[in-house]
Design an enzyme around this catalytic site. Structure first.
Site, PDB file in Angstrom:
ATOM      1  N   GLU A 198       0.831  -1.216   0.000  1.00  0.00           N
ATOM      2  CA  GLU A 198       0.000   0.000   0.000  1.00  0.00           C
ATOM      3  C   GLU A 198       0.858   1.255   0.000  1.00  0.00           C
ATOM      4  O   GLU A 198       0.535   2.246  -0.654  1.00  0.00           O
ATOM      5  CB  GLU A 198      -0.924  -0.003   1.226  1.00  0.00           C
ATOM      6  CG  GLU A 198      -1.922   1.163   1.266  1.00  0.00           C
ATOM      7  CD  GLU A 198      -1.431   2.371   2.076  1.00  0.00           C
ATOM      8  OE1 GLU A 198      -2.123   3.408   2.078  1.00  0.00           O
ATOM      9  OE2 GLU A 198      -0.340   2.290   2.684  1.00  0.00           O
ATOM     10  N   ASP A 205      -7.756   1.307   8.527  1.00  0.00           N
ATOM     11  CA  ASP A 205      -6.453   1.970   8.439  1.00  0.00           C
ATOM     12  C   ASP A 205      -6.347   3.018   9.545  1.00  0.00           C
ATOM     13  O   ASP A 205      -7.352   3.591   9.978  1.00  0.00           O
ATOM     14  CB  ASP A 205      -6.282   2.637   7.070  1.00  0.00           C
ATOM     15  CG  ASP A 205      -4.828   2.817   6.677  1.00  0.00           C
ATOM     16  OD1 ASP A 205      -3.937   2.543   7.502  1.00  0.00           O
ATOM     17  OD2 ASP A 205      -4.567   3.235   5.529  1.00  0.00           O
TER      18      ASP A 205
END
Length: 346
Positions: free
Chosen positions: A171, A220
């Site tokens: 990511e 997240d």
């Protein structure tokens, strides 16, 4: 005006689909029982195994990868690896591996729960561990899967729904965040899932794997003190409201620590770029659970174990565990959350 009317229609439709859970005055007994099934020792153990430098291609990255696979398999989940190579700035050709743990892998539709497990590369800080970003989300996902999987077997007759626990690789940007230097794993998996087409077992409908995802819940930046989670997408407003309601109910039942509400009944039209981008572009409904504003330790050396706020972590974990179980429990038929948000700046 058209957007507002559509939002109202979708919220009402999802309100009906989830059997009034959005505004439920009191959680049912089965939900409260599940709320008490904490395994904080496992949560801390899982985090300790993940909270190491884990830049793609490093030995720490391989250790975390092996740990995630081993844990998911130990819960009785079917594990699938999406391994591929791609060139990245600074490092050149790298091998990335997305890890997918599947509950009820032959289901027609799926609730997808995701986070990323790589840590960011800092040339001047090789010991960066990325606690909130995203070791804690990984540990929460493992803990949720471990606790609820045995209880989901009691309602497995709901064969039209499964769960995908997706651990995205790559990511983080290696140099400067851009459409190309970021979300390597989710870009690859979204493309792969959109190209794989099969017939569903229940209806024999021809669908791509990505179109079988009812919603992607992306976790997240979790674990800092005073984190706040808002709703970003109108078509998943009812699901965010469910999280808000679960948290309020657990607080009333004295099942949470402290007095800080993390899930806010507010909407933000700011697009936060993350692993959901490639799925959103393919019209996958998104529930983006990211703390905004970003915690002060984001992408700093202070994003470590010493600056985690454990009451917030345990509270988030409990709320999300109930959310996941309730989603499956009340799921009597497939729900279409898809809606093109024309205002989304992605």
């Amino acid at each position: 005006m058209a957007i507002a009317k559509t939002n109202l229609f979708l919220s009402f439709s999802l309100f009906l689909a989830f059997n009034n859970f959005v505004t439920l005055a009191k959680l049912p007994d089965y939900a409260l029982s599940l709320a008490k099934l904490n395994d904080d020792n496992h949560l801390e153990y899982a985090l300790s195994k993940i909270l190491i430098p884990r830049v793609v291609g490093s030995s720490g990255h391989r250790k975390v990868q092996d740990f995630l696979i081993s844990e998911l398999e130990s819960y009785g989940l079917t594990v699938e690896l999406d391994r591929f190579s791609e060139r990245a700035p600074i490092f050149g050709n790298l091998t990335f591996t997305n890890i997918i743990g599947k509950y009820n892998p032959n289901a027609d539709e799926f609730l997808a729960i995701a986070c990323h497990y790589d840590s960011k590369y800092f040339p001047n800080n090789p010991n960066f561990v990325g606690a909130i970003d995203s070791a804690v989300p990984c540990a929460i996902m493992l803990n949720v899967a471990k606790i609820i999987t045995p209880h989901l077997s009691k309602i497995k007759q709901k064969s039209n729904l499964g769960i995908l626990y997706i651990f995205f690789d790559g990511e983080e940007a290696f140099k400067d965040w851009s459409n190309k230097d970021s979300v390597y794993g989710s870009r690859h998996l979204a493309k792969k899932m959109s190209e794989k087409v099969t017939a569903t077992q229940g209806t024999n409908e021809i669908k791509s794997d990505i179109d079988r995802i009812e919603v992607l819940a992306l976790l997240d930046l979790i674990g800092a003190r005073n984190s706040k989670f808002r709703n970003f997408f109108p078509n998943t407003e009812a699901l965010h409201s469910l999280l808000v309601n679960i948290e309020r109910n657990l607080f009333d039942e004295k099942q949470l620590e402290g007095k800080n509400f993390q899930f806010l009944a507010s909407y933000s039209d700011n697009f936060v770029d993350d692993d959901h981008r490639p799925f959103l572009r393919r019209d996958v409904p998104i529930l983006h659970l990211i703390s905004t504003p970003f915690p002060k330790q984001w992408h700093k050396p202070s994003d470590n174990a010493a600056n985690l706020h454990w009451p917030s972590i345990r509270n988030f974990n409990k709320v999300f565990r109930l959310f996941t179980y309730i989603f499956v429990f009340v799921h009597d038929e497939n729900v279409n959350f898809r809606f093109k948000n024309l205002n989304a700046n992605w």
